[in-house]
Design a protein around this motif. Sequence first.
Motif, PDB file in Angstrom:
ATOM      1  N   LEU A 322      25.306 -24.309  -3.747  1.00  0.00           N
ATOM      2  CA  LEU A 322      24.633 -23.106  -4.219  1.00  0.00           C
ATOM      3  C   LEU A 322      25.200 -22.640  -5.559  1.00  0.00           C
ATOM      4  CD1 LEU A 322      22.668 -20.731  -3.712  1.00  0.00           C
ATOM      5  CD2 LEU A 322      24.543 -19.575  -2.514  1.00  0.00           C
ATOM      6  N   GLY A 323      24.320 -22.526  -6.564  1.00  0.00           N
ATOM      7  CA  GLY A 323      24.697 -21.906  -7.831  1.00  0.00           C
ATOM      8  C   GLY A 323      25.355 -22.790  -8.846  1.00  0.00           C
ATOM      9  N   SER A 324      26.077 -23.808  -8.390  1.00  0.00           N
ATOM     10  CA  SER A 324      26.746 -24.747  -9.294  1.00  0.00           C
ATOM     11  C   SER A 324      27.140 -25.977  -8.494  1.00  0.00           C
ATOM     12  CB  SER A 324      27.988 -24.111  -9.930  1.00  0.00           C
ATOM     13  OG  SER A 324      29.025 -23.975  -8.976  1.00  0.00           O
ATOM     14  N   ARG A 325      27.610 -26.998  -9.181  1.00  0.00           N
ATOM     15  CA  ARG A 325      28.024 -28.221  -8.475  1.00  0.00           C
ATOM     16  C   ARG A 325      29.298 -28.008  -7.671  1.00  0.00           C
ATOM     17  NH1 ARG A 325      25.851 -29.364 -13.247  1.00  0.00           N
ATOM     18  NH2 ARG A 325      23.954 -30.663 -13.207  1.00  0.00           N
ATOM     19  N   GLU A 326      29.985 -26.898  -7.937  1.00  0.00           N
ATOM     20  CA  GLU A 326      31.199 -26.571  -7.189  1.00  0.00           C
ATOM     21  C   GLU A 326      30.962 -25.435  -6.204  1.00  0.00           C
ATOM     22  OE1 GLU A 326      31.207 -26.461 -10.713  1.00  0.00           O
ATOM     23  OE2 GLU A 326      31.632 -28.618 -10.692  1.00  0.00           O
ATOM     24  N   GLY A 327      29.701 -25.041  -6.038  1.00  0.00           N
ATOM     25  CA  GLY A 327      29.382 -23.897  -5.184  1.00  0.00           C
ATOM     26  C   GLY A 327      29.479 -24.191  -3.702  1.00  0.00           C
ATOM     27  N   ALA A 328      29.146 -23.178  -2.912  1.00  0.00           N
ATOM     28  CA  ALA A 328      29.205 -23.310  -1.451  1.00  0.00           C
ATOM     29  C   ALA A 328      28.220 -24.375  -0.966  1.00  0.00           C
ATOM     30  CB  ALA A 328      28.875 -21.974  -0.806  1.00  0.00           C
ATOM     31  N   PRO A 329      28.613 -25.185   0.008  1.00  0.00           N
ATOM     32  CA  PRO A 329      27.709 -26.227   0.513  1.00  0.00           C
ATOM     33  C   PRO A 329      26.512 -25.638   1.240  1.00  0.00           C
ATOM     34  CG  PRO A 329      29.696 -26.103   1.856  1.00  0.00           C
ATOM     35  CD  PRO A 329      29.924 -25.206   0.686  1.00  0.00           C
ATOM     36  N   VAL A 330      25.370 -26.325   1.098  1.00  0.00           N
ATOM     37  CA  VAL A 330      24.123 -25.910   1.717  1.00  0.00           C
ATOM     38  C   VAL A 330      23.518 -27.122   2.429  1.00  0.00           C
ATOM     39  CG1 VAL A 330      21.802 -25.015   1.316  1.00  0.00           C
ATOM     40  CG2 VAL A 330      23.710 -24.189  -0.080  1.00  0.00           C
TER      41      VAL A 330
END
Length: 338
Positions: A322-330
């Motif tokens: 979510l939001g970036s390649r380092e964001g929370a997993p979805v």
Amino acid sequence: MNPNWRSFLESAEANFAADATDVLDFGDAAGELLAASRQTVLVPLTHLALLSATGEDATRFLHNQLTNDINHLAEGKAQHAGWCTAKGRMQASFVVWHSAGRYAMVLAADLLEATRKRLQMFVLRDKVKLAAGDDTVLLGLAGAQAGEALGDAGLALPDAALTIAVSGDITVLQIEAQRFIVAAPLSAAPALWQQLGGKARAAGVPAWRWLDVQAAFPLVTLATKEEFVPQMADFEKIGGVSFHKGCYPGQEVVARTQYLGKVKRHLYRLSADVPLKAGDDLFSPDNLEQAAGKVMTAAPSATGGHVALAVVQSNFAANLRLGSREGAPVSAVAVNPA
């Protein structure tokens, strides 16, 4: 939103979003979500609005503008339809019904005025009147006792999904089994709310959005306007596109997309531990070039966490953030697996 309707809902203990007109809950957000999954709920659909088209040229006008076949939309019937740009991108999505020579179109409330104004630009010499339903209230009713609640309120029930039943000046639209949208005059809405509430628990808009996610109901809002060709949102799979009618804005792009079979993005259900909202971008560590998807509709989950519908590039659906390649997993699961 009409201030009188808002005042009534506040008197019924509705809590509104600080920066919007949506009803968040009636004091127990978690309990209302759970009720949406197990019981019968009554929701003020403050996130939706009504746009009507009347006049002797209304059928032809809408047929020439929307993605679906309006010429053959019979009295008492409803269907999904989209309105695209010349590039085939959806700038609004509707559920349209036909009653007594009038077409009523349910769409996202945050697109109502812009959609009405832009559609008006194409009326030209056609005898068509486009009007926002400012004096109409939309209520959502869902659950096993929804039909009984409508009957107790003296309202006729539609025969099947995507049909309507009219009782005086109140219209009931069935959008799927055990789920209805009720369009009522503002003057009648408070009494109707009390009547329907006899067998249904009041719930906020998040409960309705959760039901939309379960039903894979793709709604274009301001946050996703002009983002998707209809097939990206699997809109043709719910009967929202006719491939046999004449021209409409974006028709060439939509038809070419269909017949060449080159759609790489499709509708997915998401789940995450963090909040999601319409317009959120999704990324994949496996895709260094661009976003891999965008959220259409989101809600807290009745069982914890958060869920959403999103248009996702299928090649990267297995590894989304979510939001970036380092964001929370979805997590993502295709609504219509290939």
